[in-house]
Design an enzyme around this catalytic site. Structure first.
Site, PDB file in Angstrom:
ATOM      1  N   ASP A  61       0.964  -1.271   0.029  1.00 30.18           N
ATOM      2  CA  ASP A  61       0.057  -0.152   0.170  1.00 30.18           C
ATOM      3  C   ASP A  61       0.731   1.395   0.051  1.00 30.18           C
ATOM      4  O   ASP A  61       0.498   2.388  -0.463  1.00 30.18           O
ATOM      5  CB  ASP A  61      -0.936  -0.170   1.323  1.00 30.18           C
ATOM      6  CG  ASP A  61      -1.786   1.111   1.351  1.00 30.18           C
ATOM      7  OD1 ASP A  61      -2.553   1.526   0.266  1.00 30.18           O
ATOM      8  OD2 ASP A  61      -1.942   1.819   2.149  1.00 30.18           O
ATOM      9  N   ASP A  77       2.669   1.392  -3.734  1.00 34.15           N
ATOM     10  CA  ASP A  77       1.815   1.898  -4.938  1.00 34.15           C
ATOM     11  C   ASP A  77       1.980   3.320  -5.216  1.00 34.15           C
ATOM     12  O   ASP A  77       2.206   3.873  -6.270  1.00 34.15           O
ATOM     13  CB  ASP A  77       0.385   1.363  -4.907  1.00 34.15           C
ATOM     14  CG  ASP A  77      -0.303   1.935  -3.759  1.00 34.15           C
ATOM     15  OD1 ASP A  77      -0.057   2.702  -2.732  1.00 34.15           O
ATOM     16  OD2 ASP A  77      -1.645   1.514  -3.705  1.00 34.15           O
ATOM     17  N   ASP A 135      -6.801   3.139  -4.945  1.00 37.62           N
ATOM     18  CA  ASP A 135      -6.168   2.900  -4.011  1.00 37.62           C
ATOM     19  C   ASP A 135      -7.071   2.964  -2.556  1.00 37.62           C
ATOM     20  O   ASP A 135      -6.846   2.222  -1.660  1.00 37.62           O
ATOM     21  CB  ASP A 135      -4.924   3.694  -3.761  1.00 37.62           C
ATOM     22  CG  ASP A 135      -4.284   3.558  -2.453  1.00 37.62           C
ATOM     23  OD1 ASP A 135      -3.703   2.568  -2.111  1.00 37.62           O
ATOM     24  OD2 ASP A 135      -3.965   4.874  -1.691  1.00 37.62           O
ATOM     25  N   ASP A 174      -8.165   0.103   0.052  1.00 39.50           N
ATOM     26  CA  ASP A 174      -7.869   0.321   1.560  1.00 39.50           C
ATOM     27  C   ASP A 174      -9.432  -0.074   2.350  1.00 39.50           C
ATOM     28  O   ASP A 174      -8.918  -0.775   3.458  1.00 39.50           O
ATOM     29  CB  ASP A 174      -7.295   1.714   1.961  1.00 39.50           C
ATOM     30  CG  ASP A 174      -6.022   1.763   1.404  1.00 39.50           C
ATOM     31  OD1 ASP A 174      -5.437   0.701   1.322  1.00 39.50           O
ATOM     32  OD2 ASP A 174      -5.460   3.057   1.419  1.00 39.50           O
TER      33      ASP A 174
END
Length: 204
Positions: free
Chosen positions: A65, A68, A85, A89
């Site tokens: 995470d 990226d 993203d 999450d």
């Protein structure tokens, strides 16, 4: 609360690794998907009662995470990348508490439902604030360069990951930990709404 401080420490090595991965052809979106898959694998392990093993893919998912965004900064940031993203999450953040409920519904069901409700409320306050901030041209760099406006709060990503790690290490204490963390999530969202009222009310 701790994200801005953590960013100062982790961004330099993440950016260096992100540039290296970008040179080898890794894309930011592919890393986002990889991170999500690792996070969901961790949730499956938790649901199966293997909390100690779940820590490895859980932590690797959070590394992905962070990477990226580093890859995106080394190549090209896109609106869709930021959208993907945050969606990944939120799925991860919901999957882990749900996995603990599946692992022991009799003891974790009600507290897990409370925790997920608090996540829902806190996430909505976060995204709603980001929409208003975008509308009024606000920007933030305290947590690095982001596609969305990241409003500060009592509980942010760093605290949530630490909480998940604690749950994996102490699964027998899921209920009291969930009640406590959920209450803090409600407080975070409420304070964010109060802050939004003070900042945006004159433009209602």
């Amino acid at each position: 609360m701790l994200d801005a401080t953590m960013r100062k420490m982790i961004d330099p090595p993440l950016n260096q690794l992100g540039r290296w991965l970008a040179r080898w052809g890794m894309t930011a979106n592919a890393m986002t998907i990889l991170g999500l898959l690792l996070g969901l694998l961790s949730a499956v392990m938790i649901a199966c009662g293997r909390m100690e093993l779940a820590l490895v893919p859980l932590l690797l998912s959070r590394l992905a995470d962070g990477l990226d965004g580093a890859i995106a900064r080394a190549t090209q940031k896109t609106d869709f990348g930021g959208y993907l993203d945050i969606a990944a999450d939120f799925l991860f953040y919901g999957a882990v508490p749900f996995a603990f409920v599946l692992a022991d519904p009799a003891h974790n069901g009600i507290s897990g439902a409370f925790l997920l409700t608090s996540f829902y409320f806190n996430g909505t306050s976060f995204l709603g604030y980001a929409i208003l901030a975008e509308k009024h041209g606000l920007e933030t760099t305290s947590q690095g360069s982001k596609s969305l406006y990241y409003s500060n709060g009592l509980l942010e990503g760093t605290e949530t990951i630490a909480f998940f790690v604690l749950l994996c290490l102490l699964p027998g204490y899921f209920a009291p930990l969930a009640w406590s963390f959920g209450a803090l999530c409600f407080a975070t969202a409420t304070l964010r709404i109060i802050g939004a009222s003070a900042l945006f009310s004159k433009n209602r």
